[in-house]
Design a protein around this motif. Structure first.
Motif, short mmCIF file in Angstrom:
data_model
loop_
_atom_site.label_atom_id
_atom_site.label_comp_id
_atom_site.label_asym_id
_atom_site.label_seq_id
_atom_site.Cartn_x
_atom_site.Cartn_y
_atom_site.Cartn_z
N SER A 166 0.85 -1.20 0.00
CA SER A 166 0.00 0.00 0.00
C SER A 166 0.87 1.25 0.00
O SER A 166 0.60 2.20 -0.74
CB SER A 166 -0.91 0.01 1.23
N SER B 242 -6.77 8.13 -2.15
CA SER B 242 -6.48 6.73 -2.46
C SER B 242 -7.47 5.81 -1.77
O SER B 242 -7.89 6.06 -0.63
CB SER B 242 -5.06 6.39 -2.00
N LEU C 247 -6.59 3.12 -0.71
CA LEU C 247 -5.78 2.32 0.21
C LEU C 247 -5.79 2.84 1.64
O LEU C 247 -5.22 2.23 2.53
CB LEU C 247 -4.33 2.25 -0.31
N GLU D 154 -2.06 -4.44 -8.72
CA GLU D 154 -1.39 -3.19 -8.31
C GLU D 154 -1.63 -2.09 -9.32
O GLU D 154 -1.92 -0.94 -8.96
CB GLU D 154 0.12 -3.41 -8.21
N ILE E 156 -5.18 -0.75 -9.14
CA ILE E 156 -5.36 0.13 -7.97
C ILE E 156 -4.74 1.49 -8.27
O ILE E 156 -5.33 2.54 -8.02
CB ILE E 156 -4.73 -0.49 -6.69
N ASP F 215 -6.62 5.20 -8.45
CA ASP F 215 -6.24 6.41 -7.72
C ASP F 215 -5.90 7.56 -8.68
O ASP F 215 -6.19 8.72 -8.40
CB ASP F 215 -5.06 6.12 -6.78
N PRO G 47 -11.93 -2.26 -1.84
CA PRO G 47 -11.38 -3.19 -0.85
C PRO G 47 -12.45 -4.15 -0.35
O PRO G 47 -13.64 -3.79 -0.31
CB PRO G 47 -10.91 -2.26 0.27
N ASN H 229 -4.50 -11.87 -2.73
CA ASN H 229 -4.07 -10.70 -3.50
C ASN H 229 -3.08 -11.05 -4.61
O ASN H 229 -2.61 -10.16 -5.32
CB ASN H 229 -3.42 -9.65 -2.58
N TYR I 98 -9.51 -6.08 -3.63
CA TYR I 98 -8.23 -6.38 -3.00
C TYR I 98 -8.46 -6.39 -1.50
O TYR I 98 -9.45 -5.87 -0.99
CB TYR I 98 -7.16 -5.33 -3.38
N ALA J 13 -6.79 -5.39 2.15
CA ALA J 13 -5.74 -4.68 2.89
C ALA J 13 -5.16 -5.67 3.90
O ALA J 13 -5.92 -6.34 4.60
CB ALA J 13 -6.33 -3.48 3.59
#
Lengths: 153, 117
Positions: free
Chosen positions: A38, A68, A70, B6, B9, B13, B76, B100, B114, B116
């Motif tokens: 992350s 984000s 995340l 990845e 994601i 963003d 998520p 993941n 995904y 965390a």
């Protein structure tokens, strides 16, 4: 935003050793309790935003930021480098990095925090640049320390 | 973490940043801080064009389709639920330690998920 009941919490790194913008972002992110994947992805997003246009707000102060998926909550890290970090050319001594979460209702937290920081910096950029301890730096910015997330002076 | 995951994601963003910079209230705030939001947006759009060249076409197609449909393609998974549609996810999917390491999609809404960790 001054006088707002909102309280913003921040981590603080008062002794940055970074010699470049990328290193500074990495040092700042290292205090955030997220997994390595992350942090790496957020670092990438912050770098892209900086490459698109440096976030130097006023001489000596930068506000690297992104939103984000995340992060679950607004995450703020304040850093200070006594030597200054090229951003990418002019040196920056204080960095206010913030990562806002992605919420279904839009970037409200992001906007509110930008307003908060802008008002504090505009009020006294000298006080931000000349703060002599992590607590005083966070105090000038109207931020409260995250428990255990502030360097000892 | 799976490399395509990845990148998706990261793309999400990046798209959020571009969309934010299209909003007048964000532009106004950034200008108030001495930044140049229009220029930053143009640069990010150019970066996006390069960025997507490295994403597997199959996943990029799914990402675009989901973004058009829902507005967000990647979410998520939290507490055994897809945070996009709140459907409870299969236990086997959530408890897999390598969850993941491949791309998982929600069985109900098909959003890319995904965990965390």
């Amino acid at each position: 935003m001054e006088g707002s009941p909102l309280k913003y919490h921040a981590y603080c790194r008062f002794d940055l050793e970074a010699a470049s913008r990328g290193e500074a972002l990495e040092e700042l992110l290292n205090v955030v309790p997220l997994n390595k994947n992350s942090l790496r992805l957020i670092h990438g997003a912050l770098e892209m935003r900086e490459q698109a246009g440096p976030t130097t707000m006023t001489p000596g102060i930068a506000i690297p930021h992104c939103r984000s998926i995340l992060v679950d909550d607004l995450t703020v890290v304040v850093g200070r480098s006594s030597a200054g970090v090229p951003w990418p050319e002019e040196p920056v001594k204080v960095m206010i990095m913030f990562i806002s979460p992605v919420r279904p209702d839009g970037p409200h937290e992001h906007l509110a925090f930008i307003s908060h920081v802008a008002s504090r910096i505009r009020k006294s950029p000298e006080a931000v640049l000349n703060a002599e301890s992590p607590d005083s730096l966070l105090g000038v910015l109207g931020l409260e320390p995250v428990h255990g997330g502030v360097d000892e002076p | 973490m799976n490399l395509d995951l990845e990148r998706l994601i990261g793309l999400h963003d990046l798209d959020v940043m571009i969309a934010d910079l299209e909003r007048k209230e964000v532009q106004d705030r950034e200008k108030m801080m001495g930044l140049s939001p229009e220029k930053a947006r143009e640069e990010l759009i150019a970066m996006r064009a390069e960025y997507i060249k490295n994403i597997n076409k199959r996943w990029l197609g799914l990402y675009n389709q989901l973004t058009r449909h829902y507005g967000n393609a990647v979410v998520p998974a939290v507490a055994y639920r897809c945070t996009g549609c709140l459907t409870r996810l299969p236990t086997a999917m959530c408890s897999d330690p390598e969850r993941n390491d491949r791309i998982n999609t929600c069985p109900t809404c098909s959003r890319i998920m995904y965990w965390a960790e």
